[in-house]
Each structure stands twice: as C-alpha cells, then as structure tokens.
Design a protein around this motif. Structure first.
Motif, PDB file in Angstrom:
ATOM      1  N   MET A  98       0.820  -1.288   0.150  1.00 45.38           N
ATOM      2  CA  MET A  98       0.052  -0.054  -0.061  1.00 45.38           C
ATOM      3  C   MET A  98       0.891   1.232  -0.012  1.00 45.38           C
ATOM      4  SD  MET A  98      -1.455   0.025   4.034  1.00 45.38           S
ATOM      5  CE  MET A  98      -0.788  -1.425   5.005  1.00 45.38           C
ATOM      6  N   THR A  99       0.307   2.321  -0.434  1.00 46.99           N
ATOM      7  CA  THR A  99       0.902   3.600  -0.236  1.00 46.99           C
ATOM      8  C   THR A  99       0.523   4.091   0.999  1.00 46.99           C
ATOM      9  OG1 THR A  99      -1.027   4.902  -0.858  1.00 46.99           O
ATOM     10  CG2 THR A  99       0.822   3.940  -2.786  1.00 46.99           C
ATOM     11  N   HIS A 100       1.537   5.310   1.695  1.00 46.30           N
ATOM     12  CA  HIS A 100       1.399   5.930   2.826  1.00 46.30           C
ATOM     13  C   HIS A 100       0.021   6.385   2.686  1.00 46.30           C
ATOM     14  CE1 HIS A 100       3.659   8.551   6.052  1.00 46.30           C
ATOM     15  NE2 HIS A 100       2.585   8.200   6.367  1.00 46.30           N
ATOM     16  N   ARG A 101      -0.467   7.040   1.807  1.00 49.23           N
ATOM     17  CA  ARG A 101      -1.914   7.747   1.792  1.00 49.23           C
ATOM     18  C   ARG A 101      -2.902   6.605   2.063  1.00 49.23           C
ATOM     19  NH1 ARG A 101      -4.182  12.691   0.255  1.00 49.23           N
ATOM     20  NH2 ARG A 101      -6.531  12.328   0.022  1.00 49.23           N
TER      21      ARG A 101
ATOM     22  N   ILE B 227      -1.662  11.495  16.819  1.00 50.30           N
ATOM     23  CA  ILE B 227      -0.377  12.078  16.621  1.00 50.30           C
ATOM     24  C   ILE B 227       0.226  11.710  15.437  1.00 50.30           C
ATOM     25  CG2 ILE B 227       1.850  12.320  17.720  1.00 50.30           C
ATOM     26  CD1 ILE B 227       0.528  11.814  20.559  1.00 50.30           C
ATOM     27  N   THR B 228       0.684  12.770  14.730  1.00 47.35           N
ATOM     28  CA  THR B 228       1.317  12.418  13.620  1.00 47.35           C
ATOM     29  C   THR B 228       2.921  12.745  13.475  1.00 47.35           C
ATOM     30  OG1 THR B 228       0.793  14.712  12.240  1.00 47.35           O
ATOM     31  CG2 THR B 228      -0.766  12.877  12.029  1.00 47.35           C
ATOM     32  N   THR B 229       3.631  12.364  12.750  1.00 53.43           N
ATOM     33  CA  THR B 229       4.970  12.645  12.538  1.00 53.43           C
ATOM     34  C   THR B 229       5.366  12.939  11.082  1.00 53.43           C
ATOM     35  OG1 THR B 229       5.897  10.492  12.742  1.00 53.43           O
ATOM     36  CG2 THR B 229       5.851  11.795  14.822  1.00 53.43           C
ATOM     37  N   MET B 230       6.562  13.682  11.023  1.00 51.37           N
ATOM     38  CA  MET B 230       7.191  13.999   9.316  1.00 51.37           C
ATOM     39  C   MET B 230       6.192  13.362   7.990  1.00 51.37           C
ATOM     40  SD  MET B 230       9.577  15.103  10.104  1.00 51.37           S
ATOM     41  CE  MET B 230      10.747  15.192   8.836  1.00 51.37           C
ATOM     42  N   GLY B 231       6.254  12.252   7.623  1.00 48.80           N
ATOM     43  CA  GLY B 231       5.560  11.876   6.241  1.00 48.80           C
ATOM     44  C   GLY B 231       3.840  12.130   6.571  1.00 48.80           C
ATOM     45  N   SER B 232       3.636  11.410   7.864  1.00 47.03           N
ATOM     46  CA  SER B 232       2.102  11.524   7.882  1.00 47.03           C
ATOM     47  C   SER B 232       1.734  12.725   8.251  1.00 47.03           C
ATOM     48  CB  SER B 232       1.701  10.514   9.111  1.00 47.03           C
ATOM     49  OG  SER B 232       2.113   9.161   9.059  1.00 47.03           O
ATOM     50  N   ALA B 233       2.471  13.552   8.869  1.00 43.25           N
ATOM     51  CA  ALA B 233       1.926  15.083   9.019  1.00 43.25           C
ATOM     52  C   ALA B 233       1.690  15.816   7.998  1.00 43.25           C
ATOM     53  CB  ALA B 233       3.052  15.816   9.816  1.00 43.25           C
TER      54      ALA B 233
ATOM     55  N   GLY C  10      15.613  12.498   1.298  1.00 41.84           N
ATOM     56  CA  GLY C  10      15.993  12.122   0.082  1.00 41.84           C
ATOM     57  C   GLY C  10      16.193  10.439  -0.241  1.00 41.84           C
ATOM     58  N   GLY C  11      15.724   9.801   0.587  1.00 42.02           N
ATOM     59  CA  GLY C  11      15.403   8.313   0.509  1.00 42.02           C
ATOM     60  C   GLY C  11      16.543   7.208   0.699  1.00 42.02           C
ATOM     61  N   GLN C  12      17.358   8.008   1.684  1.00 40.04           N
ATOM     62  CA  GLN C  12      18.436   6.834   1.919  1.00 40.04           C
ATOM     63  C   GLN C  12      17.811   5.736   3.047  1.00 40.04           C
ATOM     64  OE1 GLN C  12      18.141  10.047   2.972  1.00 40.04           O
ATOM     65  NE2 GLN C  12      19.967  11.214   2.054  1.00 40.04           N
TER      66      GLN C  12
ATOM     67  N   ARG D 129       4.898   1.604   0.309  1.00 38.84           N
ATOM     68  CA  ARG D 129       5.917   2.029  -0.548  1.00 38.84           C
ATOM     69  C   ARG D 129       6.518   3.201  -0.226  1.00 38.84           C
ATOM     70  NH1 ARG D 129       2.172   2.784  -5.480  1.00 38.84           N
ATOM     71  NH2 ARG D 129       1.607   0.706  -4.777  1.00 38.84           N
ATOM     72  N   GLY D 130       7.937   3.003  -0.591  1.00 40.33           N
ATOM     73  CA  GLY D 130       8.648   4.218  -0.378  1.00 40.33           C
ATOM     74  C   GLY D 130       8.391   5.168  -1.421  1.00 40.33           C
ATOM     75  N   GLU D 131       8.232   6.413  -1.091  1.00 44.18           N
ATOM     76  CA  GLU D 131       8.021   7.513  -2.189  1.00 44.18           C
ATOM     77  C   GLU D 131       8.892   8.637  -2.096  1.00 44.18           C
ATOM     78  OE1 GLU D 131       3.429   8.139  -2.674  1.00 44.18           O
ATOM     79  OE2 GLU D 131       3.586   7.226  -0.880  1.00 44.18           O
ATOM     80  N   LEU D 132       9.527   8.974  -3.261  1.00 46.13           N
ATOM     81  CA  LEU D 132      10.584  10.188  -3.293  1.00 46.13           C
ATOM     82  C   LEU D 132       9.913  11.585  -3.772  1.00 46.13           C
ATOM     83  CD1 LEU D 132      13.867   8.036  -4.125  1.00 46.13           C
ATOM     84  CD2 LEU D 132      12.759   8.661  -1.719  1.00 46.13           C
ATOM     85  N   GLY D 133      10.630  12.558  -3.446  1.00 44.03           N
ATOM     86  CA  GLY D 133      10.317  13.822  -4.389  1.00 44.03           C
ATOM     87  C   GLY D 133       9.286  14.593  -3.388  1.00 44.03           C
ATOM     88  N   LYS D 134       8.887  13.950  -2.326  1.00 45.10           N
ATOM     89  CA  LYS D 134       7.932  15.007  -1.439  1.00 45.10           C
ATOM     90  C   LYS D 134       8.420  15.904  -0.673  1.00 45.10           C
ATOM     91  CE  LYS D 134       4.609  10.912  -0.183  1.00 45.10           C
ATOM     92  NZ  LYS D 134       4.191  10.096   0.849  1.00 45.10           N
ATOM     93  N   ALA D 135       7.550  17.225  -0.647  1.00 43.22           N
ATOM     94  CA  ALA D 135       8.008  18.259   0.044  1.00 43.22           C
ATOM     95  C   ALA D 135       8.090  17.898   1.442  1.00 43.22           C
ATOM     96  CB  ALA D 135       7.240  19.516  -0.141  1.00 43.22           C
ATOM     97  N   THR D 136       8.986  18.644   2.049  1.00 42.48           N
ATOM     98  CA  THR D 136       9.109  18.602   3.736  1.00 42.48           C
ATOM     99  C   THR D 136       8.018  18.772   4.337  1.00 42.48           C
ATOM    100  OG1 THR D 136      11.553  18.735   3.470  1.00 42.48           O
ATOM    101  CG2 THR D 136      10.513  18.918   5.604  1.00 42.48           C
TER     102      THR D 136
END
Lengths: 160, 192
Positions: free
Chosen positions: B2-5, B21-27, B106-108, B160-167
């Motif tokens: 699945m995707t994060h969304r 409570i959300t953090t980083m990508g979930s926020a 950056g997806g490391q 699934r890992g997704e790159l290129g998202k804004a902070t």
C-alpha cells in the motif's frame, strides 16, 4: 541530610503527579519510598524518552517531574530543546550531578559537574543548585515547590 | 504494497474519538484527511519522541485513546519506547509506517532496511496485540480491531517508499495546536 522519605514527601507537597525517571546510585535510593507514595513513578529506558513522556503528561494536564543523572541529560539534549523551546511546555527536572561532592574535595576529575552547568546554560534552562548533604527537609520542600510553581521550565542540579 | 496515503485513508475511515499524533511524512498527508482538534501534528519534533508523547497523554488522561503514527526511522531512534509502553495497560495504538527510507532527506535506506522484523521486536518488548499488514486490504480488515480494546497495540504497516515529496509542515503553529488539543480535552493552559 535529606532522607529518601523527605524527597518523596517534598515531591508530593510540591504537587507533582508523576516522577519520570531513570535512577542512578543517588536518585535510586528513593525507589523504596516512591513505591509507597501517591506519586506514579514511571520507568523509562532512555533519558530522551523521559522528556517526551513528560511532554505528553503535561499536554494531558499532569504535573510531572523528570529525575535523571546529568549523563542522561546530556543524551537527552534534542528532546529538551524540542519540549522547552519548540513546544514551550513547562518541563521540570532534577538533574543528578555525578561526582559533585568528590570534585569539591579534589577527589575526582570527573567532568560531569563542569558539563552539567554548561549544558543547562546551553539549553537556556533556568537551574538552581541543591546539595542534599547538610540541607533540611524544609529547604528541599521549598526548592521543589519553587520549581513546581514557576510558570516556565526549570531544573534543580542535585549534588551527588 | 500500500501507499502511505492509503494506510492513512484506512485510519481516517475507522478513527472515532482518538487523539491522532502524526510525525513527518504522516503530517504531510493527514491534514488532507482530517481536521479534528484531536489531531496533533508533532512538528517541530524531536525524532523518536512521538510514542513517549502519546503514552504520556494516555497516562495523564486515563481512558483517552491515542493513536501515534510513527515512521521506521523515528521508531529506530527510540526502540526502547516499546518496552516502556508495554508496562502499562493504556488505549495507545502505535501505527508504524514502514517505508524503509528516510523519506524527507532524499530516500536513504534506514539501517537494515527490509530485514528488521518489527512485529517480533514489539512482541519481544512485551506488547501482546501486534499486527502486520502490507496491503491496504489487510490493514482495512483489522483496523477497527487495532483501534479498540486494551492496549498498547502495535500495527506494522508496510508502505511503498516514495521520493520527491516536500518536507511536511504542520497546518497550524505549535502553540495553536496545543491550545486546540487541550481545549478538546477540556483542559486550559498547560500547568505551571
């Protein structure tokens, strides 16, 4: 000389609801008295975690005190920065200063006392010193009540 | 996978009165799915402290259900928090969003990406209600169960890992978030 039962009585009198802690050889002597108190001692695995847990308690309306050794305070720096300066929550700590007494007598070259002072200053955390050797229970109650009632974050540097 | 969304969409459908409570990508995603006073976007944060924050809320307000969305990078910084949480019986749901990456940098890959068994770690910490889901369908099938009953509960959601998202940035300043959450819980200003 402050006894563990004096500490617990003073913590209760000051209105703290939870003690979030990792004991060291000095703070750890409170353990038995804490188990008989109305305070809820919360045991964590790392000092940064203690800070995060305290933040959640404060958000939820509790009045926690974090008690950790200065070595753990050094480790917890980013959590302290976040809670005090990002979330602006009134974090209250007792920071045990390892080797303070031995250093005063010239019997230890432990750098903990030096860096404990430096680090609380670095994190802009108002701090007072308290030496349980020679202090009275009334002085301890006054110190903890003063810490509990101040509107902002603060720490007591606890001489060990 | 699945995707994060998608993972958060399932949560949004099943969420009732829990604090989330959300953090980083979930926020970055959750504000598009929810705008409740019981949403708390833990940004700016101290990485690894979201689960302790949620546990503290649970302990301060007995009976208050709390969901913490934590990434694998964040949880790895503070695995001991699972052991701490396991000491208590609290309605705390820890949802691990595992994409194997430090997404916003950056997806490391995180350490030992793809090989760490987070479910075994959670069980070993003493958490008895542990779930693992790697599809939206599997997650949807157990989400209601995860979000109810005695906790802590740990759900490992492989996304699934997704790159290129804004902070991500929170939809409100922290002070406003805190005031809003505390008002929703019937509290005033933080105590001195």
């Amino acid at each position: 000389m402050i006894e563990p039962s004096d500490v617990v009585a003073a913590l209760e009198a000051a209105g703290f609801t939870h003690l979030v802690w990792i004991p060291d050889s000095s703070l750890g002597t409170w353990d038995r008295s804490l188990s008989q108190s109305r305070l809820a001692p919360l045991r964590v695995t790392r000092e940064g975690e203690a800070i995060g847990l305290a933040a959640g308690l404060i958000l939820g309306g509790a009045r926690p005190l974090v008690a950790i050794q200065c070595t753990g305070f050094f480790e917890a720096g980013d959590a302290v920065r976040n809670v005090v300066h990002d979330l602006h929550l009134p974090l209250k700590l007792i920071i045990g200063v390892r080797s303070w007494h031995a250093g005063q007598k010239g019997q230890s070259r432990d750098n903990c006392p030096h860096f404990a002072e430096k680090l609380v200053q670095a994190w802009e955390l108002p701090a007072t010193r308290f030496d349980p050797v020679g202090a009275t229970a009334a002085e301890l109650t006054a110190a903890l009540t003063g810490l509990a009632t101040k509107p902002d974050s603060g720490a007591i540097l606890w001489a060990e | 996978m699945m995707t994060h969304r998608q993972a958060l969409e399932v949560l949004a459908r099943q969420r009732r009165d829990q604090v989330v409570i959300t953090t980083m990508g979930s926020a970055g995603i959750w504000p598009h799915l929810s705008d409740s006073p019981r949403d708390f976007h833990y940004l700016p944060s101290s990485m690894g402290q979201a689960v302790p924050l949620g546990l503290g809320l649970c302990l301060a307000r007995p009976g208050l259900p709390v969901v913490v969305l934590v990434g694998d990078g964040g949880l790895l910084m503070n695995l001991g928090c699972l052991i701490t949480a396991a000491q208590f019986t609290v309605p705390l749901s820890i949802l691990l969003i595992d994409n194997g990456l430090y997404e916003v940098t950056g997806g490391q890959p995180v350490a030992n990406a793809g090989r760490t068994d987070f479910a075994t770690i959670a069980r070993g910490a003493g958490i008895t209600r542990v779930y693992s889901c790697d599809t939206a369908e599997a997650w949807a099938a157990v989400a209601a169960e995860v979000l109810t009953g005695p906790g802590p509960v740990f759900a490992w959601l492989k996304v699934r890992g997704e790159l290129g998202k804004a902070t991500p940035s929170p939809p409100r300043p922290m002070a406003e978030q805190i005031a809003r959450l505390r008002a929703a819980l019937g509290l005033g200003e933080p105590p001195a």
